[in-house]
Design an enzyme around this catalytic site. Sequence first.
Site, PDB file in Angstrom:
ATOM      1  CB  CYS A 266       1.531   2.478   3.612  1.00  0.00           C
ATOM      2  SG  CYS A 266       3.104   3.321   3.896  1.00  0.00           S
ATOM      3  CB  ALA A 267      -2.961   0.120   6.958  1.00  0.00           C
ATOM      4  N   GLY A 268      -4.051   1.650   4.205  1.00  0.00           N
ATOM      5  CA  GLY A 268      -5.271   1.785   3.419  1.00  0.00           C
ATOM      6  C   GLY A 268      -5.198   1.049   2.097  1.00  0.00           C
ATOM      7  N   PRO A 269      -6.286   0.387   1.675  1.00  0.00           N
ATOM      8  CG  PRO A 269      -7.716  -0.664   0.122  1.00  0.00           C
ATOM      9  CD  PRO A 269      -6.299  -0.173   0.303  1.00  0.00           C
ATOM     10  N   GLY A 270      -6.779  -1.609   3.585  1.00  0.00           N
ATOM     11  CA  GLY A 270      -6.888  -2.540   4.695  1.00  0.00           C
ATOM     12  C   GLY A 270      -6.766  -4.013   4.406  1.00  0.00           C
ATOM     13  N   GLY A 271      -6.562  -4.410   3.142  1.00  0.00           N
ATOM     14  CA  GLY A 271      -6.495  -5.840   2.829  1.00  0.00           C
ATOM     15  C   GLY A 271      -5.375  -6.550   3.552  1.00  0.00           C
ATOM     16  CE  LYS A 272      -0.058  -5.634   0.179  1.00  0.00           C
ATOM     17  NZ  LYS A 272      -1.024  -4.766  -0.543  1.00  0.00           N
ATOM     18  CG  ASP A 333       1.514  -2.339  -0.125  1.00  0.00           C
ATOM     19  OD1 ASP A 333       2.284  -2.736  -1.008  1.00  0.00           O
ATOM     20  OD2 ASP A 333       0.318  -2.096  -0.331  1.00  0.00           O
ATOM     21  CB  CYS A 386       1.139  -2.816  -6.657  1.00  0.00           C
ATOM     22  SG  CYS A 386       0.498  -1.156  -6.409  1.00  0.00           S
TER      23      CYS A 386
END
Length: 443
Positions: A266-272, A333, A386
């Site tokens: 669940c990658a958006g917006p890409g920080g992790k 995430d 979160c």
Amino acid sequence: MATGRSRASTSGRRARVTARGVALRVVRRVCEDGAYSNIALGAELRRSALSERDRRLAADLTYGTIRRTLILDSEIERAAARPLSEIDPEAAALLRLGAFQVRFTRIPDHAAVAETVALAGPRRRGFVNAVLRTLSVAEPVRPQGHDDEAVSGRTGLAAWAVAELRRLLPANEVEPAAEALASPADLSLRANRCATTPDSLVRALRDAGHEAEPGRHHPDVVHVPAGPPDRLPGYEQGWFTVQDEASALVASAVQGRAGDRLLDACAGPGGKATYLACGTGRGGLAVAADRSLARSELVRAAARRLGVPLRVLVQDATRPALAFAEFDAALVDAPCSGVGAARRRPELLWRPARDRLSELARAQVAILGGAADLLRPGGLLVYSVCTFPRAETDAVLRAFRRARPDFEPQAVPGPGGPAPTHRLWPHRHGTDAMFYAGLRRSG
């Protein structure tokens, strides 16, 4: 937090853009249309020609009004002698904006009232003026007691979320936790080790006149006062990305190494995802997946700016399109109520509804199941949200393990040392409220 009828244009008056006018439009979009405050404010500021000082005022008024919405609504209902549901949306937004200035800023009351009333249309001007003047001479009423409603009335966090804090924290930490969630946070940056070092980033920021302090828990994190990140040195060069320290800890928990095959489901917006891609390098494989095309494009843009090797895929995480099933580690995430991120998106103090938690939890379990099938035997699965309600944290893990007995708890790094699960709190750790856990697939 809509107040009745659908939103019309904000009186159609855009001849002279002011800080209060920008704040009013964003408050309406957030409260009536469900917009995210950071995205809506950014769009309004880009369209405006405000000076730097007025941009800061617009941001302060916007975030402050949204952060104190529950408290302001109570004050407005008392001054107007009617429930907020009987006040039309534009008038309600004007009253919130004016009440915030009267109650929570150093702006003189007469100026706060006059400037806010000036934004009102003719039909609403008299009503807005009368309510704000009544409020400006009335003593603020601070709820007494320690029950959930009283703590909510003092902090602005929804009462149901206060009740959840009460079940997870010692009694003397409930209100400090709520206050911390309802307080603004500094800007948190994660140095991109594929382009620079944390020490070099700190020096560059300080040389440019910015206050910069290393994070408390993660070696790559740097804190600076809140402001536009794209105006900081090194942004265009990809030296850093905006990422809360708790999120950086989650990405570290995956423990990716050079050559590993890693998935962010669940990658958006890409920080992790960009953190994982930098760690695995060009000799490995980092895949960032998201069901939203728009969010996938944000991931792709982040990877380009940071210069990290990342494959981006649009797919439903509950039914993966990937046939490859040999990842060394996967991060989920998951989409969640998001209450733990309220320091940066203050509408999350009151927007999430308690009755949606079970729906979110079912989706979280399904996403974990989809990612689990893509791991090799012995692979590591990291789950994070979160937020803090038990329905989205401990209960999700129990449900997943009942469905997948081939996964066992696995200790992963955290600020207090390795453990199978970690909870981070703003009042304890200075981070967003975050939950994450490790699970290992059996051989």
